[in-house]
Design a protein around this motif. Structure first.
Motif, PDB file in Angstrom:
ATOM      1  N   TYR A  14      -2.737  19.017  21.004  1.00 25.66           N
ATOM      2  CA  TYR A  14      -3.460  17.912  20.047  1.00 25.66           C
ATOM      3  C   TYR A  14      -4.599  17.315  21.096  1.00 25.66           C
ATOM      4  CZ  TYR A  14      -4.007  13.789  17.672  1.00 25.66           C
ATOM      5  OH  TYR A  14      -4.968  12.738  16.960  1.00 25.66           O
ATOM      6  N   ALA A  48       1.598   5.855  13.698  1.00 26.34           N
ATOM      7  CA  ALA A  48       1.161   7.228  13.677  1.00 26.34           C
ATOM      8  C   ALA A  48       0.143   7.242  15.045  1.00 26.34           C
ATOM      9  CB  ALA A  48       0.229   7.562  12.420  1.00 26.34           C
ATOM     10  N   CYS A  49       0.993   6.748  16.252  1.00 25.94           N
ATOM     11  CA  CYS A  49       0.245   6.763  17.366  1.00 25.94           C
ATOM     12  C   CYS A  49       0.005   8.035  18.028  1.00 25.94           C
ATOM     13  CB  CYS A  49       1.183   5.885  18.193  1.00 25.94           C
ATOM     14  SG  CYS A  49       2.921   6.646  18.791  1.00 25.94           S
ATOM     15  N   GLY A  50       0.807   9.265  17.503  1.00 26.66           N
ATOM     16  CA  GLY A  50       0.390  10.419  18.040  1.00 26.66           C
ATOM     17  C   GLY A  50       0.867  10.504  19.510  1.00 26.66           C
ATOM     18  N   LEU A  68       4.475   4.117  16.923  1.00 19.66           N
ATOM     19  CA  LEU A  68       5.672   4.789  15.963  1.00 19.66           C
ATOM     20  C   LEU A  68       4.943   5.984  15.383  1.00 19.66           C
ATOM     21  CD1 LEU A  68       5.583   4.435  12.760  1.00 19.66           C
ATOM     22  CD2 LEU A  68       6.233   2.305  13.233  1.00 19.66           C
ATOM     23  N   ILE A  70       5.996   9.843  13.367  1.00 18.16           N
ATOM     24  CA  ILE A  70       7.309  10.655  12.464  1.00 18.16           C
ATOM     25  C   ILE A  70       7.469  11.978  13.108  1.00 18.16           C
ATOM     26  CG2 ILE A  70       5.959  12.110  10.901  1.00 18.16           C
ATOM     27  CD1 ILE A  70       7.577  10.830   8.798  1.00 18.16           C
ATOM     28  N   MET A  74       5.141  14.510  19.241  1.00 20.94           N
ATOM     29  CA  MET A  74       3.997  13.766  19.577  1.00 20.94           C
ATOM     30  C   MET A  74       4.573  12.633  20.323  1.00 20.94           C
ATOM     31  SD  MET A  74       1.524  15.146  18.379  1.00 20.94           S
ATOM     32  CE  MET A  74       0.099  14.287  17.848  1.00 20.94           C
ATOM     33  N   GLN A  90       9.754   6.788  13.376  1.00 18.12           N
ATOM     34  CA  GLN A  90       9.891   6.008  12.122  1.00 18.12           C
ATOM     35  C   GLN A  90       8.568   6.571  11.237  1.00 18.12           C
ATOM     36  OE1 GLN A  90      11.169   1.959  11.748  1.00 18.12           O
ATOM     37  NE2 GLN A  90      10.339   1.776  14.094  1.00 18.12           N
ATOM     38  N   PHE A 107      -5.004   4.460  13.697  1.00 18.22           N
ATOM     39  CA  PHE A 107      -6.335   5.163  14.084  1.00 18.22           C
ATOM     40  C   PHE A 107      -6.484   6.461  13.623  1.00 18.22           C
ATOM     41  CE2 PHE A 107      -5.996   2.072  17.647  1.00 18.22           C
ATOM     42  CZ  PHE A 107      -7.363   1.550  17.649  1.00 18.22           C
ATOM     43  N   LEU A 108      -7.729   7.120  13.331  1.00 17.06           N
ATOM     44  CA  LEU A 108      -8.044   8.402  13.039  1.00 17.06           C
ATOM     45  C   LEU A 108      -7.481   8.613  11.435  1.00 17.06           C
ATOM     46  CD1 LEU A 108      -9.401  10.245  14.896  1.00 17.06           C
ATOM     47  CD2 LEU A 108      -7.474  11.326  15.516  1.00 17.06           C
ATOM     48  N   TYR A 113      -2.053   9.486   5.912  1.00 15.55           N
ATOM     49  CA  TYR A 113      -0.658  10.273   5.954  1.00 15.55           C
ATOM     50  C   TYR A 113       0.466   9.674   5.084  1.00 15.55           C
ATOM     51  CZ  TYR A 113      -2.154  13.786   9.414  1.00 15.55           C
ATOM     52  OH  TYR A 113      -2.805  14.857   9.889  1.00 15.55           O
TER      53      TYR A 113
END
Ligand SMILES: C[S@@+](CC[C@H](N)C(=O)[O-])C[C@H]1O[C@@H](n2cnc3c(N)ncnc32)[C@H](O)[C@@H]1O
Length: 247
Positions: A14, A48-50, A68, A70, A74, A90, A107-108, A113
């Motif tokens: 990634y 969705a911090c990746g 956080l 899912i 990541m 989460q 971000f991004l 999602y």
């Protein structure tokens, strides 16, 4: 290859895929927006911090930053990058926080999602509940009517004796609330190429529809998708930065 493999089986690739993203510029720009529209509070949560690149920048700038996501692979990389931060697995459509947040970011284009408009609505409700008084929610989004299905961005990177070629593009059929992010990865080592294709289902909506969803919860400002300067959105571009202050 299964849906979203990039965030599970291929998570080790990634950061290579994102090697040309200017994370410091994005984080700096959002910090400026928070200074302008938010309070002096420093509790920050990245949805969705990746692998945690934004969390790293916010921590380094004195925020009490958390993330956080899912997908656990990541989060494992994010935790290595930011050992002092709290990360939780989460779904952003329905998340809890231990303390009210002064700034929530996404971000991004990851807000897309949320799998469908109902989930997006639920996400906005969760964000509103998680924000402190005067808290700010900042994210970027794409307008489904402005998606060019022919546009596919490619770049390549050399790493550890291999050449990696990455590609990504939006696809929208022209109808409904579903769009896709199409990704390709090729890894060439000593003349041998391995290739993966990934397709991520995402929620599709116009900016007008998005504003209607945001309005009950937030005072909304929309800016051009430019992390170098803060400019009000002129209404033409299909990408924009949304800055939402809790009502
Ligand atoms: C394009 S990456 C962005 C990562 C990071 N924000 C960045 O800018 O590099 C999208 C991330 O969203 C996460 N994700 C997808 N669906 C999610 C959901 N429903 N809730 C939380 N995270 C989700 C994926 O696991 C992935 O890490």
């Amino acid at each position: 290859m299964s849906t979203n493999a990039l965030y599970t089986d291929l998570s080790a690739y990634y950061d290579l895929m994102c090697a040309d993203i200017d994370y410091p510029a994005q984080s700096h720009s959002v910090r400026r927006l928070h200074q302008l529209f938010g309070t002096a509070g420093r509790n920050h949560l990245d949805l969705a911090c990746g692998t945690g690149p934004h969390v790293r920048h916010f921590l380094d700038c004195g925020y009490c930053s958390a993330g956080l996501d899912i997908n656990q692979p990541m989060l494992d990389i994010a935790q290595q990058r930011c050992p002092e931060a709290q990360f939780s697995r989460q779904d952003m459509a329905n998340f809890q926080v231990a303390e009210p947040q002064d700034l929530i970011t996404c971000f991004l284009y990851s807000i897309h999602y949320n799998a469908g408009l109902e989930k997006l609505r639920a996400c906005l409700t969760s964000v509103h509940a998680a924000l402190a008084e005067g808290g700010v929610f900042c994210f970027n989004a794409v307008d489904k009517h402005k998606i060019d299905n022919r546009s596919f961005v490619r770049h390549s990177v050399e790493h550890d004796g291999s050449l990696f070629a990455f590609g990504s593009g939006w696809y929208y059929s022209g109808e409904g609330e579903r769009q896709a992010l199409r990704l390709s990865i090729e890894k060439t080592t000593a003349g041998q190429t391995q290739a993966w294709q990934d397709e991520h289902p995402m929620v599709a909506l116009s900016f007008a529809e998005l504003q209607v969803l945001l309005e009950p919860h937030f005072e909304v400002q929309v800016f051009e998708h430019d992390y170098e300067r803060i400019t009000p959105w002129a209404g033409a571009s299909g990408n924009a930065l949304f800055v939402c202050v809790k009502r």
